[in-house]
Scaffold this motif. Structure first.
Motif, PDB file in Angstrom:
ATOM      1  N   GLN A  80      -6.595   1.600   9.335  1.00 35.74           N
ATOM      2  CA  GLN A  80      -5.484   0.757   9.756  1.00 35.74           C
ATOM      3  C   GLN A  80      -5.600   0.465  11.248  1.00 35.74           C
ATOM      4  O   GLN A  80      -6.087   1.290  12.029  1.00 35.74           O
ATOM      5  N   GLU A  98       0.849   6.496   8.513  1.00 33.87           N
ATOM      6  CA  GLU A  98       0.121   6.623   7.256  1.00 33.87           C
ATOM      7  C   GLU A  98       0.205   8.061   6.746  1.00 33.87           C
ATOM      8  O   GLU A  98       0.276   9.012   7.524  1.00 33.87           O
ATOM      9  N   TYR A 136      -5.067  -3.955   8.144  1.00 34.64           N
ATOM     10  CA  TYR A 136      -6.171  -3.099   7.743  1.00 34.64           C
ATOM     11  C   TYR A 136      -7.487  -3.698   8.238  1.00 34.64           C
ATOM     12  O   TYR A 136      -7.713  -4.905   8.118  1.00 34.64           O
ATOM     13  N   ASP A 144       0.855  -1.192   0.000  1.00 33.61           N
ATOM     14  CA  ASP A 144       0.000   0.000   0.000  1.00 33.61           C
ATOM     15  C   ASP A 144       0.887   1.236   0.000  1.00 33.61           C
ATOM     16  O   ASP A 144       1.711   1.438   0.889  1.00 33.61           O
TER      17      ASP A 144
END
Length: 215
Positions: free
Chosen positions: A148, A154, A141, A132
């Motif tokens: 997440q 992220e 996920y 990802d």
């Protein structure tokens, strides 16, 4: 190439891609860089769960104060306002959050407003094996929540050409019940750090807090 996929997924500039590539190279040289945790949450070397007295000894008297009531819990939160710094205390007078917009205040792992994306991203672990393109690392996920599972790091792109960097971690290891069915992890006590970057990939502010995401 991973950096090429990131520029497509995030629609960010070549500058950010170069910054991420350099951060990955730094991680290769120093693979022991850790994931974000509650132990990182500090501002001006005053750590999360410090008392009002401890914070005031470092930062002095705030410019102003504000008390608000959380509707969901009934808990009173008190915010102290300084120039470029807000401190948030829970109902027991413990520091649970900080908002920083001035380079005068050092934050988690020595980060400051005004630093580059490369400098700040390099402070934390990066899992280069993740496919990802917006995820730096994750437990996994959670499809039902579209989120997440902490611990994670992220990236989120913004319409103004900038982006946010978000880290989260449980303050204590999740129970087996949560790990087996993570739908309720948002009710657990979580440590969270968000860093905002402008279009030049310069940090403009950062925020951290300790508490559940769902109130």
């Amino acid at each position: 190439m991973k950096s090429g996929r990131r520029i497509i997924a995030l629609a960010l500039s070549i500058l950010l891609v170069c910054s991420l590539t350099t951060a990955w190279a730094t991680q290769t040289q120093n693979p022991l860089v850790a994931r974000f945790s509650a132990n990182d949450m500090a501002v001006g070397y005053v750590y999360v769960l410090s008392t009002r007295e401890e914070a005031q000894a470092v930062f002095g008297e705030p410019v102003s104060r504000e008390t608000i009531m959380q509707e969901a819990t009934g808990e009173e939160l008190e915010t102290w306002y300084y120039d470029g710094l807000d401190l948030i205390f829970d109902g027991e007078g413990m520091l649970t959050g900080a908002n920083v917009s001035s380079p005068a205040y050092v934050g988690p792992r020595g980060m400051r407003v005004g630093q580059t994306a490369e400098e700040i991203i390099s402070l934390f672990f990066i899992d280069t094996a993740i496919a990802d393109d917006t995820v730096l690392y994750t437990a996994r996920y959670v499809d039902a929540l579209g989120a997440q599972l902490p611990p994670f790091g992220e990236l989120f792109s913004l319409d103004n050409g900038g982006f946010t960097l978000h880290y989260a971690a449980p303050s204590a290891p999740f129970s087996n019940e949560i790990l087996n069915d993570p739908m309720d992890f948002i009710y657990e006590e979580l440590a969270s750090l968000t860093v905002m970057f402008d279009a030049s990939q310069t940090a403009t502010e950062f925020h951290w807090f300790l508490g559940p995401w769902a109130e």
